[in-house]
Design an enzyme around this catalytic site. Structure first.
Site, PDB file in Angstrom:
ATOM      1  N   GLU A 121     -95.387   4.806  58.266  1.00 37.88           N
ATOM      2  CA  GLU A 121     -93.971   4.811  58.639  1.00 37.88           C
ATOM      3  C   GLU A 121     -93.232   5.964  57.977  1.00 37.88           C
ATOM      4  O   GLU A 121     -93.513   6.316  56.837  1.00 37.88           O
ATOM      5  CB  GLU A 121     -93.347   3.473  58.221  1.00 37.88           C
ATOM      6  CG  GLU A 121     -91.911   3.292  58.656  1.00 37.88           C
ATOM      7  CD  GLU A 121     -91.337   1.929  58.251  1.00 37.88           C
ATOM      8  OE1 GLU A 121     -92.002   0.895  58.504  1.00 37.88           O
ATOM      9  OE2 GLU A 121     -90.248   1.915  57.680  1.00 37.88           O
ATOM     10  N   GLU A 125     -82.708   5.965  56.697  1.00 38.32           N
ATOM     11  CA  GLU A 125     -81.928   4.725  56.651  1.00 38.32           C
ATOM     12  C   GLU A 125     -80.581   4.948  55.978  1.00 38.32           C
ATOM     13  O   GLU A 125     -80.470   5.719  55.034  1.00 38.32           O
ATOM     14  CB  GLU A 125     -82.702   3.616  55.923  1.00 38.32           C
ATOM     15  CG  GLU A 125     -83.873   3.137  56.762  1.00 38.32           C
ATOM     16  CD  GLU A 125     -84.413   1.821  56.306  1.00 38.32           C
ATOM     17  OE1 GLU A 125     -84.468   0.887  57.106  1.00 38.32           O
ATOM     18  OE2 GLU A 125     -84.796   1.729  55.122  1.00 38.32           O
TER      19      GLU A 125
END
Ligand code: NAG
Ligand code: NAG
Ligand code: NAG
Ligand code: NAG
Length: 372
Positions: A121, A125
Site C-alpha cells: 500500500e 492521508e
C-alpha cells in the site's frame, strides 16, 4: 495475520456490509487468486468528476457519491459512513495524480491510496483536524508490526485549497509530490522498506474515500480505538454538518503492459508479476511486466531502472497523453483485498495493539485501508 483477518471478517461481515466495504481473503501470497486486469502503458485514464459520475470507478456498496461543480463529493453524515471508490483496474507501477480537497472535521480522515491484493500500500492521508499537513505512508504485505513509516508534510490549507497530490511508483522508488514538488522518496532498498522485502511491489488499485477515525468520546476512551482517536485528533461530531471530501479529477498512468497481471508464485515480489498485455508504443514484448514495470517517465523519456535505482537504458517516450475512458465493465475479477486499519502517529499507543485488535478496529469502523 491472514487467518485472523479472515476469522474477524466472518464475525464482522454484516457490519462491514452495512458500512459498505468489500472484503476478500484472496491474498495471492497465500493462495491462487484471479489475475488483476491492468490498464496498460500509454492509456492515460483521466477522470473529471466535475462532469459527474465515471465508469472508471467502482463504488463500494453502501457508498453514495454526489457530484457538484467541484467534483465528486464524499459525504459523511453519520459515524457509520465511509464513502469509498476503487479504480476498476490495476497498475503495475505507475503514476497517479489527484486534485483533492480534504474533508474538514475533527475525527474525519480523507484517504487516497494505492493498494494491492497482498496488501502492499502507498498512501496519502489527511486529518480533518489539521488544515496544514498531509501524511504519506506505505505498507508492505500488510505488515503493521511497526508504525514508523508515516511522514507528515506541510501543505497550505488542504481542506480549502486544491492541490495536485501525486505518487510515482516504480520498482526502484516511490515518490510523493505535491503540486510538482517532490516531498518524499522511498527507495526499494531502504531499511524502512526492509531492504526491499516490504517495498510495495505488486499490482495496485487506486482507492479513495473518507471515513471516521474517531466516532465518539466513548471511542476515544476505549483502549481498542484510543490510539486511532488520538491520531484522528479526537471525536467527530455528527448531526449538524455533512463532512465532505472533494475530488475534482484523477489521472492514472499504468507503467505496466496491461492485460492481466498475474502472480506467478507466492513471493509477492515484483519480479514474479507477469503481464499478458502488449505494451503499446514500446518495444517491450509485454510477456513479462518485469522489463516494463520498472520504467518511469522522466521529462518525456522513459528511464528504465533497476530495482536498486540505477538507470540502465533509455528508450523513447511512450506516454501519448491520449485520454481513455474505460468501459467500466467490471471485467476485473479480483475484488478488494482484505485490509486492516490501526492507529497512527502514536507509536506507544500503537504498539499496544495486537493483530486482533487491529482487525476489530478496521472492521468495526468499516474501513478499507491500512491506516496510520
Ligand atoms: C514486518 O516488519 C517488521 C518491522 O519492520 C520486521 O521486523 C518484520 O520482519 C516484518 N515481517 C515480515 C513478515 O516481513
Ligand atoms: C501533478 O503533479 C505531477 C507530479 O509532479 C505532474 O506530473 C502532473 O503533470 C501534475 N498535474 C497537473 C495537472 O499539473
Ligand atoms: C483538475 O482539477 C483542478 C482543481 O479544480 C484544476 O485546477 C485542473 O485544471 C483540473 N485538471 C483538468 C485536466 O481538468
Ligand atoms: C549504481 O551506479 C553506481 C555508479 O555507477 C555504482 O557504483 C553502483 O554500484 C550502482 N548500483 C547498482 C545497484 O547497480
Amino acid at each position: 495475520m491472514l487467518s485472523t483477518l479472515a476469522a474477524t471478517a466472518v464475525l464482522f461481515s454484516s457490519l462491514s456490509l452495512v458500512n459498505g466495504q468489500t472484503f476478500t481473503d484472496c491474498n495471492p501470497t497465500a493462495k491462487t487468486c484471479p489475475a488483476d486486469e491492468g490498464y496498460g502503458k500509454g492509456n492515460t485514464i483521466f477522470t473529471d468528476f466535475t462532469k459527474g459520475a465515471s465508469t472508471n470507478w467502482e463504488i463500494a456498496a453502501g457508498t453514495t457519491l454526489t457530484y457538484g461543480t467541484s467534483g465528486a463529493e464524499f459525504n459523511i453524515k453519520a459515524s457509520t459512513d465511509a464513502p469509498t471508490v476503487s479504480s476498476d483496474k490495476y497498475i503495475m507501477f505507475g503514476q497517479v495524480d489527484v486534485f483533492l480537497k480534504a474533508s474538514p472535521g475533527t475525527g474525519i480522515v480523507s484517504s487516497f491510496i494505492l493498494e494491492s491484493d497482498d496488501l502492499d500500500e502507498i498512501d496519502w492521508e489527511w486529518l480533518g483536524s489539521t488544515d496544514n499537513s498531509v501524511e504519506s505512508n506505505f505498507f508492505g504485505k500488510g505488515n503493521t508490526t511497526t508504525y514508523d513509516r508515516a511522514i507528515y508534510h506541510n501543505v497550505a490549507t488542504p481542506i480549502e485549497t486544491w492541490h495536485n497530490y501525486s505518487i510515482t511508483w516504480t520498482a526502484a522508488y516511490t515518490k510523493w509530490y505535491i503540486d510538482g514538488t517532490l516531498m518524499r522518496t522511498l527507495n526499494y532498498g531502504d531499511a524502512l522498506a526492509l531492504n526491499g522485502k516490504n517495498y510495495p511491489q505488486t499490482p495496485m488499485r487506486i482507492k479513495m474515500g473518507s471515513w471516521v477515525g474517531c466516532a465518539s468520546a466513548a471511542a476515544a476512551a476505549d483502549a481498542a480505538t484510543k490510539g486511532t482517536c488520538e491520531w484522528a485528533g479526537g471525536p467527530a461530531t455528527f448531526g449538524t454538518t455533512t463532512w465532505t471530501m472533494l475530488v475534482a479529477n484523477v489521472t492514472i498512468n499504468d507503467f505496466g503492459c496491461g492485460g492481466k497481471y498475474t502472480y506467478t508464485d507466492m513471493t509477492g515480489s515484483w519480479q514474479s508479476i507477469k503481464s499478458s498485455g502488449t505494451c503499446a508504443g514500446s518495444s517491450d514484448s509485454g510477456s513479462s511486466v518485469t522489463s516494463s514495470a520498472a520504467t518511469t517517465s522522466t521529462s518525456g523519456a522513459v528511464l528504465a531502472q533497476t530495482a536498486a535505482g540505477n538507470s540502465t537504458t533509455m528508450s523513447t517516450a511512450t506516454a501519448s497523453g491520449s485520454t481513455t475512458k474505460t468501459t467500466g465493465s467490471s471485467s476485473s475479477t479480483t475484488s478488494a483485498p482484505s485490509q486492516v486499519t490501526t492507529s497512527d502517529g502514536n507509536p506507544t499507543a500503537k504498539s499496544k495493539y495486537g493483530v486482533i485488535d487491529v482487525a476489530v478496529i478496521a472492521l468495526g469502523l468499516g474501513l478499507g485501508y491500512l491506516v496510520m
